[in-house]
Motif scaffolding. Structure first.
Motif, short mmCIF file in Angstrom:
data_model
loop_
_atom_site.label_atom_id
_atom_site.label_comp_id
_atom_site.label_asym_id
_atom_site.label_seq_id
_atom_site.Cartn_x
_atom_site.Cartn_y
_atom_site.Cartn_z
N GLU A 30 0.92 -1.22 -0.07
CA GLU A 30 -0.18 0.03 -0.11
C GLU A 30 0.94 1.45 0.03
N THR A 31 0.43 2.32 -0.71
CA THR A 31 1.24 3.48 -0.55
C THR A 31 0.44 4.67 0.35
N SER A 32 -0.67 4.36 0.65
CA SER A 32 -1.22 5.31 1.60
C SER A 32 -1.92 4.59 2.97
N PHE A 33 -2.05 5.49 3.89
CA PHE A 33 -2.78 5.01 5.14
C PHE A 33 -3.40 6.10 5.80
N ASP A 34 -4.67 5.57 6.45
CA ASP A 34 -5.44 6.63 7.23
C ASP A 34 -5.36 6.08 8.43
N TYR A 35 -4.84 6.89 9.57
CA TYR A 35 -4.90 6.66 10.78
C TYR A 35 -6.31 6.68 11.60
N GLY A 36 -7.11 7.35 10.65
CA GLY A 36 -8.47 7.59 11.43
C GLY A 36 -8.37 8.70 12.48
N LEU A 37 -9.07 8.60 13.71
CA LEU A 37 -8.94 9.33 14.84
C LEU A 37 -8.06 8.96 15.91
N ILE A 38 -7.21 9.84 16.17
CA ILE A 38 -5.98 9.53 17.27
C ILE A 38 -6.22 10.45 18.22
N VAL A 90 6.68 4.33 9.88
CA VAL A 90 6.18 5.73 10.01
C VAL A 90 5.68 5.91 11.41
N GLY A 91 6.29 7.11 12.15
CA GLY A 91 5.65 7.36 12.95
C GLY A 91 5.09 8.87 13.08
N TYR A 92 3.93 9.35 13.48
CA TYR A 92 3.24 10.61 13.47
C TYR A 92 3.03 11.05 15.05
N ASN A 93 3.50 12.11 15.41
CA ASN A 93 3.41 12.74 16.51
C ASN A 93 2.48 13.76 16.69
N PRO A 94 1.11 13.36 17.32
CA PRO A 94 0.17 14.45 17.29
C PRO A 94 0.14 15.53 18.50
N ALA A 95 1.31 15.54 19.03
CA ALA A 95 1.45 16.37 20.29
C ALA A 95 1.28 17.97 19.66
N GLY A 96 0.40 18.72 20.27
CA GLY A 96 0.26 20.27 19.91
C GLY A 96 -0.05 20.32 18.33
N PHE A 101 -4.93 15.83 9.57
CA PHE A 101 -3.41 16.30 8.90
C PHE A 101 -3.37 15.12 7.86
N ALA A 102 -2.40 15.55 6.73
CA ALA A 102 -1.81 14.78 5.59
C ALA A 102 -0.34 15.14 5.31
N LYS A 103 0.28 14.15 5.46
CA LYS A 103 1.66 14.14 5.30
C LYS A 103 2.26 13.37 4.07
N THR A 104 3.60 13.34 3.85
CA THR A 104 4.15 12.58 2.53
C THR A 104 5.35 12.01 3.23
N ILE A 105 5.85 10.63 2.95
CA ILE A 105 7.06 10.19 2.95
C ILE A 105 7.51 10.03 1.55
N THR A 113 11.97 2.65 -10.04
CA THR A 113 11.34 3.61 -9.87
C THR A 113 11.93 4.49 -8.54
N PRO A 114 13.05 5.28 -8.66
CA PRO A 114 13.88 5.74 -7.82
C PRO A 114 13.27 6.68 -6.76
N THR A 115 12.14 7.09 -6.87
CA THR A 115 11.23 7.80 -5.71
C THR A 115 10.00 7.23 -5.72
N VAL A 116 9.64 6.94 -4.47
CA VAL A 116 8.19 6.68 -4.21
C VAL A 116 7.67 7.41 -3.10
N VAL A 117 6.42 7.79 -3.28
CA VAL A 117 5.77 8.62 -2.31
C VAL A 117 4.87 8.03 -1.75
N LEU A 118 4.68 8.05 -0.23
CA LEU A 118 3.73 7.53 0.57
C LEU A 118 2.94 8.33 1.21
N HIS A 119 1.90 8.16 1.58
CA HIS A 119 1.06 9.14 2.10
C HIS A 119 0.23 8.44 3.53
N ILE A 120 0.29 9.61 4.57
CA ILE A 120 -0.46 9.24 5.60
C ILE A 120 -1.32 10.44 5.82
N LYS A 121 -2.76 10.24 6.66
CA LYS A 121 -3.51 11.10 6.83
C LYS A 121 -4.15 10.61 8.19
#
Length: 363
Positions: A30-38, A90-96, A101-105, A113-121
Motif C-alpha cells: 500500500e502507498t497510503s494509510f489513514d490513521y483515522g481518529l487518534i 512511519v511515526g506521526y507525533n500528534p502532540a500540539g 493532518f496529511a503528510k508525505t514520505i 522507480t527511484p522515488t516512491v511517495v507514501l501518504h498518511i492522513k
C-alpha cells in the motif's frame, strides 16, 4: 550498412530491456494509510509500509524524507535481496497538532522507480485540558484566572457590550471577589456568584458602554480586584476595545451626501537626518464630500510624535493642515512613526499617516 545499423539498434534495445529486467524493483502493499481518529495524548502513532524487492538485483534504500518534523521514518539500512521483503515504519507525533493532518514520505532508492511517495492522513482529537491547566493566571494567593483580559474587539456607539472571564478559587476558604471600578463610569463588573466556595469556579461579568467612554479608536482600560476585602493591586484586569461609529444603517442617499476625507499623501519620507534634528511635515487634509467632516481623534504611535490640526470641522471643499513632528533625540537607525486620524467619513473612518526615514547618530 542499413542491416548493420538495424542490428546495432536491436542489440542496444535488447541490452536496455535486459538491464531493466535485471534491476531491483520496490513494490509496496500500500502507498497510503489513514490513521483515522487518534488522541493527542496517546503519543506517537506508528504504521509500517511493507514492500518486496520484485526485481533481480539487491534493493538499496538511500534515504527517506518526510514533509514535516512531526513524521519520523525508520527503514532498512542493508540491501534487500531479490524476493525478500522489508518495511518502512512511519511515526506521526500528534502532540500540539489537533485537527486533520496529511503528510508525505518520499522513499529514495536504486530501483526502476527511484522515488516512491507514501501518504498518511488522519485526525487528531485535541487534548482535554485539566482545570489546573485552564486556570493558570494567579491574582493574589486565592484565585486563578483563565485570562485577565477582556478583548472586546470592534465596538460601536449606541450599543452596550458584555463579556465574561472566569476564575477558580484555589484556596480552602470561600472568597468574595470585587472589582474596583472607581472613575470608570462606563463599565460595570459583577461577580457571579457573589461568594465562591473552595475549588469552585466564579465569573467576572463585564458590561461596557462605549458612549460613556467618550473616546474613539483603540482604547485600553484597567481595574483591580479585591479578594475578601484585600486589594490585589499588582494584577490588574485589562479591557481593550476599538470604539467606532456604526455606519451600517446609513441609506444610499445618506452615504452619497456623507463627508469624504482626502490627503495629499499618507506617507512622508524624511530621508536621513541627524539625531536631535526635528522632523516636521504638514499633511493636507480635504473634505471632498457633501457634508461637514469632523475630526474625531488624532493619535500618534509614540510620545515622540505629535500631530495638530488647524481646525477640526471642515465644510465641503475645505482643507486643513495636520502639522506632524517627530522628535528624533534618543533615536537612531531606520524609523517609522504613525498618526491615526479618525473622522466621520463612513468609507474611511480611520486613516493612517506615516513618517519614515533614517536617524543618524552624531559622530
Amino acid at each position: 550498412m542499413k542491416k548493420l545499423g538495424l542490428f546495432i539498434l536491436a542489440c542496444t534495445f535488447g541490452l536496455t530491456v535486459m538491464a531493466q529486467n535485471s534491476a531491483s524493483r520496490i513494490t509496496f502493499k500500500e502507498t497510503s494509510f489513514d490513521y483515522g481518529l487518534i488522541n493527542e495524548d496517546d503519543g506517537v502513532a506508528y504504521h509500517s509500509f511493507e514492500f518486496t524487492n520484485t526485481g533481480t538485483t539487491p534493493l538499496i534504500i538511500h534515504r527517506v524524507a518526510t514533509s514535516c518534523g512531526c513524521t519520523t521514518p525508520e527503514w532498512p539500512r542493508q540491501p534487500i535481496a531479490p524476493g525478500k521483503s522489508g518495511s518502512i515504519k512511519v511515526g506521526y507525533n500528534p502532540a500540539g497538532r489537533p485537527g486533520p493532518f496529511a503528510k508525505t514520505i518520499t522513499v529514495y532508492n536504486n530501483s526502476a522507480t527511484p522515488t516512491v511517495v507514501l501518504h498518511i492522513k488522519g485526525k487528531v482529537k485535541p487534548h482535554v485540558k485539566t482545570i489546573e491547566e485552564i486556570y493558570r493566571t494567579p491574582v493574589g494567593d486565592m484565585i486563578k484566572f483563565d485570562k485577565i483580559h477582556f478583548a472586546l474587539g470592534r465596538i460601536y456607539l449606541g450599543k452596550t457590550y458584555t463579556d465574561t472571564i472566569k476564575f477558580l478559587n484555589v484556596s480552602s476558604n470561600p472568597v468574595v471577589v470585587k472589582a474596583n471600578t472607581q472613575g470608570l463610569n462606563f463599565l460595570q463588573v459583577k461577580t457571579v456568584p457573589e461568594k465562591v466556595k473552595p475549588k469552585q469556579i466564579g465569573s467576572l461579568v463585564l458590561t461596557y458602554n462605549p458612549d460613556k467612554r467618550g473616546d474613539w479608536g483603540f482604547v485600553v482600560d484597567r481595574f483591580v480586584l479585591s479578594v475578601n476585602d484585600k486589594a490585589i493591586n499588582r494584577s490588574p484586569i485589562t479591557i481593550t476595545a476599538s470604539i467606532e461609529e456604526d455606519f451600517s444603517k446609513l441609506s444610499a442617499k445618506e452615504l452619497e451626501n456623507a463627508p469624504r476625507v482626502e490627503f495629499n499623501t499618507n506617507h512622508y519620507d524624511f530621508g536621513t537626518v541627524k539625531q536631535g534634528d526635528p522632523v516636521k511635515y504638514d499633511f493636507i487634509m480635504k473634505n471632498s464630500g457633501k457634508s461637514d467632516l469632523i475630526i474625531r481623534k488624532i493619535k500618534a504611535s509614540c510620545g515622540c510624535t505629535t500631530a495638530t490640526p488647524s481646525q477640526k470641522v471642515l465644510k465641503p471643499g475645505e482643507s486643513t493642515k495636520i502639522s506632524a513632528s517627530f522628535r528624533t533625540s534618543g533615536y537612531s537607525g531606520r524609523q517609522g512613526k504613525t498618526i491615526t486620524v479618525i473622522t466621520n467619513d463612513p468609507k474611511n473612518p480611520t486613516m493612517i499617516l506615516r513618517l519614515t526615514g533614517t536617524v543618524e547618530k552624531p559622530n
